[in-house]
Design a protein around this motif. Structure first.
Motif, PDB file in Angstrom:
ATOM      1  N   GLY A 240      -4.343 -16.535   4.085  1.00  0.00           N
ATOM      2  CA  GLY A 240      -3.102 -16.070   3.474  1.00  0.00           C
ATOM      3  C   GLY A 240      -2.112 -17.190   3.244  1.00  0.00           C
ATOM      4  N   GLU A 241      -2.085 -18.179   4.140  1.00  0.00           N
ATOM      5  CA  GLU A 241      -1.187 -19.319   3.969  1.00  0.00           C
ATOM      6  C   GLU A 241      -1.487 -20.052   2.659  1.00  0.00           C
ATOM      7  N   VAL A 242      -2.765 -20.263   2.391  1.00  0.00           N
ATOM      8  CA  VAL A 242      -3.154 -20.974   1.173  1.00  0.00           C
ATOM      9  C   VAL A 242      -2.882 -20.116  -0.062  1.00  0.00           C
ATOM     10  N   MET A 243      -3.157 -18.824   0.032  1.00  0.00           N
ATOM     11  CA  MET A 243      -2.936 -17.930  -1.103  1.00  0.00           C
ATOM     12  C   MET A 243      -1.460 -17.882  -1.490  1.00  0.00           C
ATOM     13  N   LEU A 244      -0.576 -17.865  -0.487  1.00  0.00           N
ATOM     14  CA  LEU A 244       0.852 -17.855  -0.777  1.00  0.00           C
ATOM     15  C   LEU A 244       1.297 -19.176  -1.401  1.00  0.00           C
ATOM     16  N   MET A 245       0.744 -20.285  -0.939  1.00  0.00           N
ATOM     17  CA  MET A 245       1.043 -21.584  -1.547  1.00  0.00           C
ATOM     18  C   MET A 245       0.698 -21.573  -3.031  1.00  0.00           C
ATOM     19  N   ASN A 246      -0.409 -20.913  -3.356  1.00  0.00           N
ATOM     20  CA  ASN A 246      -0.879 -20.893  -4.742  1.00  0.00           C
ATOM     21  C   ASN A 246      -0.031 -20.030  -5.663  1.00  0.00           C
ATOM     22  N   GLN A 247       0.819 -19.175  -5.078  1.00  0.00           N
ATOM     23  CA  GLN A 247       1.652 -18.304  -5.906  1.00  0.00           C
ATOM     24  C   GLN A 247       2.953 -18.959  -6.346  1.00  0.00           C
ATOM     25  N   LYS A 248       3.245 -20.127  -5.809  1.00  0.00           N
ATOM     26  CA  LYS A 248       4.454 -20.839  -6.229  1.00  0.00           C
ATOM     27  C   LYS A 248       4.283 -21.320  -7.666  1.00  0.00           C
ATOM     28  N   GLU A 249       5.293 -21.108  -8.459  1.00  0.00           N
ATOM     29  CA  GLU A 249       5.223 -21.446  -9.878  1.00  0.00           C
ATOM     30  C   GLU A 249       4.922 -22.929 -10.072  1.00  0.00           C
ATOM     31  N   GLY A 250       3.913 -23.192 -10.903  1.00  0.00           N
ATOM     32  CA  GLY A 250       3.554 -24.568 -11.214  1.00  0.00           C
ATOM     33  C   GLY A 250       2.708 -25.254 -10.169  1.00  0.00           C
ATOM     34  N   SER A 251       2.328 -24.537  -9.106  1.00  0.00           N
ATOM     35  CA  SER A 251       1.539 -25.182  -8.052  1.00  0.00           C
ATOM     36  C   SER A 251       0.085 -25.332  -8.478  1.00  0.00           C
ATOM     37  N   ASP A 252      -0.596 -26.277  -7.878  1.00  0.00           N
ATOM     38  CA  ASP A 252      -1.995 -26.591  -8.181  1.00  0.00           C
ATOM     39  C   ASP A 252      -2.845 -26.179  -6.974  1.00  0.00           C
ATOM     40  N   PRO A 253      -3.762 -25.204  -7.122  1.00  0.00           N
ATOM     41  CA  PRO A 253      -4.570 -24.750  -5.988  1.00  0.00           C
ATOM     42  C   PRO A 253      -5.333 -25.868  -5.284  1.00  0.00           C
ATOM     43  N   TYR A 254      -5.792 -26.855  -6.048  1.00  0.00           N
ATOM     44  CA  TYR A 254      -6.521 -27.970  -5.438  1.00  0.00           C
ATOM     45  C   TYR A 254      -5.590 -28.828  -4.588  1.00  0.00           C
ATOM     46  N   GLN A 255      -4.410 -29.149  -5.118  1.00  0.00           N
ATOM     47  CA  GLN A 255      -3.448 -29.946  -4.350  1.00  0.00           C
ATOM     48  C   GLN A 255      -2.965 -29.168  -3.121  1.00  0.00           C
ATOM     49  N   ASN A 256      -2.777 -27.867  -3.278  1.00  0.00           N
ATOM     50  CA  ASN A 256      -2.383 -27.037  -2.141  1.00  0.00           C
ATOM     51  C   ASN A 256      -3.458 -27.033  -1.061  1.00  0.00           C
ATOM     52  N   ALA A 257      -4.700 -26.958  -1.491  1.00  0.00           N
ATOM     53  CA  ALA A 257      -5.821 -26.973  -0.539  1.00  0.00           C
ATOM     54  C   ALA A 257      -5.873 -28.298   0.212  1.00  0.00           C
ATOM     55  N   LYS A 258      -5.704 -29.403  -0.509  1.00  0.00           N
ATOM     56  CA  LYS A 258      -5.716 -30.707   0.148  1.00  0.00           C
ATOM     57  C   LYS A 258      -4.578 -30.815   1.164  1.00  0.00           C
ATOM     58  N   GLN A 259      -3.417 -30.282   0.793  1.00  0.00           N
ATOM     59  CA  GLN A 259      -2.279 -30.313   1.712  1.00  0.00           C
ATOM     60  C   GLN A 259      -2.562 -29.480   2.952  1.00  0.00           C
ATOM     61  N   TRP A 260      -3.153 -28.294   2.761  1.00  0.00           N
ATOM     62  CA  TRP A 260      -3.476 -27.436   3.902  1.00  0.00           C
ATOM     63  C   TRP A 260      -4.481 -28.119   4.819  1.00  0.00           C
ATOM     64  N   VAL A 261      -5.471 -28.764   4.231  1.00  0.00           N
ATOM     65  CA  VAL A 261      -6.477 -29.478   5.027  1.00  0.00           C
ATOM     66  C   VAL A 261      -5.821 -30.588   5.847  1.00  0.00           C
ATOM     67  N   GLU A 262      -4.896 -31.327   5.227  1.00  0.00           N
ATOM     68  CA  GLU A 262      -4.201 -32.393   5.942  1.00  0.00           C
ATOM     69  C   GLU A 262      -3.312 -31.831   7.050  1.00  0.00           C
ATOM     70  N   ASP A 263      -2.741 -30.650   6.824  1.00  0.00           N
ATOM     71  CA  ASP A 263      -1.818 -30.052   7.800  1.00  0.00           C
ATOM     72  C   ASP A 263      -2.536 -29.336   8.945  1.00  0.00           C
ATOM     73  N   ASN A 264      -3.845 -29.134   8.821  1.00  0.00           N
ATOM     74  CA  ASN A 264      -4.592 -28.375   9.825  1.00  0.00           C
ATOM     75  C   ASN A 264      -5.836 -29.131  10.297  1.00  0.00           C
ATOM     76  N   PRO A 265      -5.649 -30.334  10.838  1.00  0.00           N
ATOM     77  CA  PRO A 265      -6.808 -31.156  11.223  1.00  0.00           C
ATOM     78  C   PRO A 265      -7.654 -30.537  12.331  1.00  0.00           C
ATOM     79  N   GLU A 266      -7.032 -29.792  13.243  1.00  0.00           N
ATOM     80  CA  GLU A 266      -7.808 -29.220  14.345  1.00  0.00           C
ATOM     81  C   GLU A 266      -8.778 -28.166  13.839  1.00  0.00           C
ATOM     82  N   ILE A 267      -8.334 -27.355  12.875  1.00  0.00           N
ATOM     83  CA  ILE A 267      -9.214 -26.336  12.298  1.00  0.00           C
ATOM     84  C   ILE A 267     -10.337 -26.998  11.513  1.00  0.00           C
TER      85      ILE A 267
END
Length: 279
Positions: A240-267
């Motif tokens: 859900g965190e990633v899905m909400l990131m993707n709903q921001k106007e003009g956001s890029d799902p790939y860039q959002n995914a990379k950011q989520w991966v960087e923000d969640n190293p333990e997972i």
């Protein structure tokens, strides 16, 4: 600059050596989110990754014919049961990467409808239709069966996930009745107050899981990618965190995914084998 260039060239050579993973998906919000996250993770492990957007039926067929390597968005045991029944002996099922899903018909929380059984008496207010998604989606087939099970005198309107949520938003703004095909996890439940219509006949079945499915032979061809896909598992909250990131106007799902991966190293570290080398 020379050192930086050398590092870039080394990363490119490593990715070429490890190979290219083709991930197939359907343009559903959960599929876009999970597929892009997996892309970012596989790239982190040194693979090239190609994403291919397909209809649900073609996506499954691509796995069977080995034109795609993997999908992270197989809804089982109900929604994609027909597709899996056709090609199950030609693919490998890693089991659930996410638990806690739900399917059904969804209305605004203040709707006068409480049960699927109520739809016939409100058909005129609903414009004689249930608003659905793309015609090849398993959700549409399940909904058609539910319409028959409940003896509903109403049409199922096909479109896409985007047109469905647009219609839902318009109805909420205008305080109009609407019934849409819905599932959890989905960002729309975070944006609006919604409810599932009660399903006393259990036409939509119980809770489902989202599975990772790969083509035959992937383990031999790309063992580290195979292991990462096998290890992939997360929660509805994380998706859900990633899905909400993707709903921001003009956001890029790939860039959002990379950011989520960087923000969640333990997972992410739980998905990448120790033998995998970061790019």
């Amino acid at each position: 600059m020379l050192l930086a260039s050398a590092g870039v060239m080394s990363g490119v050579a490593q990715a070429q050596e490890k190979g290219t993973v083709n991930l197939a998906y359907v343009e559903w919000s959960d599929a876009v989110a999970s597929t892009n996250v997996m892309r970012a993770v596989l790239e982190k492990a040194g693979y090239n990754v190609e994403l291919t957007s397909l209809s649900a039926a073609v996506m499954w067929q691509a796995l069977a014919t080995q034109d795609a390597d993997a999908i992270t968005t197989a809804w089982l045991p109900t929604t994609h049961a027909d597709y899996y029944g056709r090609v199950g002996d030609q693919v490998e099922d890693f089991g659930a990467n996410l638990d806690g899903t739900k399917l059904g018909l969804v209305v605004p929380k203040n709707s006068s409808l409480d049960s699927i059984s109520d739809i016939n008496t409100h058909s005129d207010e609903l414009g004689g239709k249930i608003v659905g998604i793309d015609p090849g989606a398993g959700m549409m087939g399940v909904t058609e069966e539910a319409i028959e099970e409940y003896g509903l005198d109403i049409n199922l309107q096909s479109g896409s996930g985007a047109t469905m949520t647009a219609a839902l938003e318009a109805a909420i703004k205008n305080n109009e009745e609407i019934v849409v095909t819905g599932w959890t996890p989905h960002w729309m439940f975070a944006r609006w107050d919604l409810k599932y219509l009660e399903d006393p006949k259990n036409a939509f079945g119980g809770a489902e899981q989202i599975h990772t499915i790969v083509r035959q032979g992937l383990e031999e061809d790309m063992p580290e990618a195979y292991a990462i896909l096998d290890n992939f598992e997360w929660t509805p909250k994380e998706l859900g965190e990633v899905m909400l990131m993707n709903q921001k106007e003009g956001s890029d799902p790939y860039q959002n995914a990379k950011q989520w991966v960087e923000d969640n190293p333990e997972i992410v570290s739980e998905w990448i084998p120790e033998t995998a080398t970061s790019s």
